[in-house]
Design an enzyme around this catalytic site. Structure first.
Site, PDB file in Angstrom:
ATOM      1  N   GLY A  21       0.820  -1.215   0.000  1.00  0.00           N
ATOM      2  CA  GLY A  21       0.000   0.000   0.000  1.00  0.00           C
ATOM      3  C   GLY A  21       0.850   1.259   0.000  1.00  0.00           C
ATOM      4  O   GLY A  21       0.486   2.268   0.616  1.00  0.00           O
ATOM      5  N   SER A  23       1.674   3.423  -2.364  1.00  0.00           N
ATOM      6  CA  SER A  23       1.518   4.456  -3.395  1.00  0.00           C
ATOM      7  C   SER A  23       0.553   5.575  -3.007  1.00  0.00           C
ATOM      8  O   SER A  23       0.402   6.541  -3.757  1.00  0.00           O
ATOM      9  CB  SER A  23       1.036   3.824  -4.710  1.00  0.00           C
ATOM     10  OG  SER A  23      -0.203   3.168  -4.527  1.00  0.00           O
ATOM     11  N   ASP A  72      -2.667  -8.697  -4.288  1.00  0.00           N
ATOM     12  CA  ASP A  72      -3.870  -8.594  -3.466  1.00  0.00           C
ATOM     13  C   ASP A  72      -3.575  -9.186  -2.094  1.00  0.00           C
ATOM     14  O   ASP A  72      -3.332 -10.388  -1.967  1.00  0.00           O
ATOM     15  CB  ASP A  72      -5.012  -9.353  -4.151  1.00  0.00           C
ATOM     16  CG  ASP A  72      -6.318  -9.282  -3.382  1.00  0.00           C
ATOM     17  OD1 ASP A  72      -6.357  -8.673  -2.292  1.00  0.00           O
ATOM     18  OD2 ASP A  72      -7.316  -9.850  -3.873  1.00  0.00           O
ATOM     19  N   SER A 154      -3.123   1.096  14.187  1.00  0.00           N
ATOM     20  CA  SER A 154      -3.893   2.328  14.367  1.00  0.00           C
ATOM     21  C   SER A 154      -4.188   2.498  15.848  1.00  0.00           C
ATOM     22  O   SER A 154      -4.273   1.503  16.591  1.00  0.00           O
ATOM     23  CB  SER A 154      -5.214   2.252  13.592  1.00  0.00           C
ATOM     24  OG  SER A 154      -6.089   3.314  13.957  1.00  0.00           O
ATOM     25  N   TYR A 169     -12.659  -2.512  11.552  1.00  0.00           N
ATOM     26  CA  TYR A 169     -11.339  -1.881  11.506  1.00  0.00           C
ATOM     27  C   TYR A 169     -10.680  -1.914  12.881  1.00  0.00           C
ATOM     28  O   TYR A 169      -9.510  -2.295  13.013  1.00  0.00           O
ATOM     29  CB  TYR A 169     -11.480  -0.443  11.012  1.00  0.00           C
ATOM     30  CG  TYR A 169     -10.185   0.295  10.843  1.00  0.00           C
ATOM     31  CD1 TYR A 169      -9.391   0.103   9.717  1.00  0.00           C
ATOM     32  CD2 TYR A 169      -9.740   1.205  11.804  1.00  0.00           C
ATOM     33  CE1 TYR A 169      -8.194   0.785   9.547  1.00  0.00           C
ATOM     34  CE2 TYR A 169      -8.551   1.893  11.642  1.00  0.00           C
ATOM     35  CZ  TYR A 169      -7.784   1.680  10.516  1.00  0.00           C
ATOM     36  OH  TYR A 169      -6.595   2.363  10.364  1.00  0.00           O
ATOM     37  N   ALA A 172      -9.664  -5.513  13.646  1.00  0.00           N
ATOM     38  CA  ALA A 172      -8.497  -5.938  12.861  1.00  0.00           C
ATOM     39  C   ALA A 172      -7.214  -5.317  13.392  1.00  0.00           C
ATOM     40  O   ALA A 172      -6.182  -5.997  13.515  1.00  0.00           O
ATOM     41  CB  ALA A 172      -8.700  -5.575  11.393  1.00  0.00           C
TER      42      ALA A 172
END
Length: 264
Positions: A21, A23, A72, A154, A169, A172
């Site tokens: 991830g 970019s 993926d 996070s 979220y 996870a």
């Protein structure tokens, strides 16, 4: 080997880093920081057009080799194949940054009967970290040179967010934190350091659709009165990937301006 001075203590120059991830948003901030420090970078993402453009942009500015690979994170075969491809192209992987992730939309009880959003979020944000850590970690073990794995979690992994649709979220990211502790302890004997960064609100393209008033309101809820920036997350990732962090294991470093310290 422990550092003996500050000379090159924070250096990742010439190291081969994989950033999932990488970019957009925080991932781009991390890729930029690594490029500025002279690392070679393999950026992984799903958007080939954006990914190739970012790789070209960084290649034009910095000395390291930067390439884009499509994969993926929700698919084990895809993760295995991209790791093998990067090893074939770069020779070895020294650093892995597990940044790729998705969010969810809608309250938990409003999901469809298959709980599609919930399981997709967990599959990418938690299981994707496990997949990439497994294949890259196994390579690092066989290589015998150690390595660094940095998981992007996070502050939502520690505090429940009042934002709508954040249950998957939060779950996870809490899993990422415990995964980091448990697997980090296992990998330490191979001199592979696994740690995590837990950002709070970080200004990126995700906030482009919000009004200035909305952004200002978020900033007022943060003790430092501002959101973080992707390059700040990148700077912390550089530290955790450097020799200076060789004795840091299974640690989750929160960088949220103090946001998670109080009720919000």
């Amino acid at each position: 080997m422990a550092i003996t001075s500050m000379t090159n203590a924070f250096s990742i120059e010439g190291k081969n880093a994989v950033i999932t991830g990488g970019s957009k948003g925080i991932g781009f901030g991390i890729a930029t920081a690594f490029a500025q420090e002279g690392a070679n970078i393999a950026i992984i993402g799903r958007d080939e057009k954006t990914g190739n453009a970012v790789a070209a942009e960084l290649n034009a500015q910095y000395p390291g080799r930067i390439s884009f690979y499509r994969a993926d994170m929700s698919d084990t075969k895809s993760c295995k194949e991209v790791v093998e491809k990067i090893i074939a192209d770069y020779g070895e992987i020294n650093i892995l940054v597990n940044n790729a992730g998705v969010g969810t939309n809608g309250d938990f009880l409003d999901m469809d009967d298959e709980m599609t959003n919930y399981f997709h979020c967990v599959n990418v944000d938690l299981n994707g970290v496990a997949r990439m850590s497994f294949f890259v970690g196994r390579h690092m073990k066989e290589l015998g040179k150690g390595g660094k794995i940095v998981n992007i979690s996070s502050n939502a992994g520690d505090v429940a967010s009042r934002a709508i649709g954040m249950s998957a979220y939060c779950t996870a990211k809490a899993g990422v934190n415990q995964f980091t502790r448990a697997v980090g302890m296992e990998l330490a004997k191979y001199h592979i350091n696994m740690n995590a960064i837990a950002p709070g609100y970080t200004y990126s393209n995700l906030f482009n659709e919000l009004s200035e008033e909305a952004v200002a309101g978020i900033a007022r809820s943060i003790p430092t009165e501002r959101m973080g920036t992707p390059i700040e997350i990148g700077a912390l990732a550089v530290y955790l990937a450097s020799p200076a962090a060789d004795q840091v294991v299974g640690t989750i470093v929160t960088i949220d301006g103090g946001h998670s310290l109080g009720i919000y």
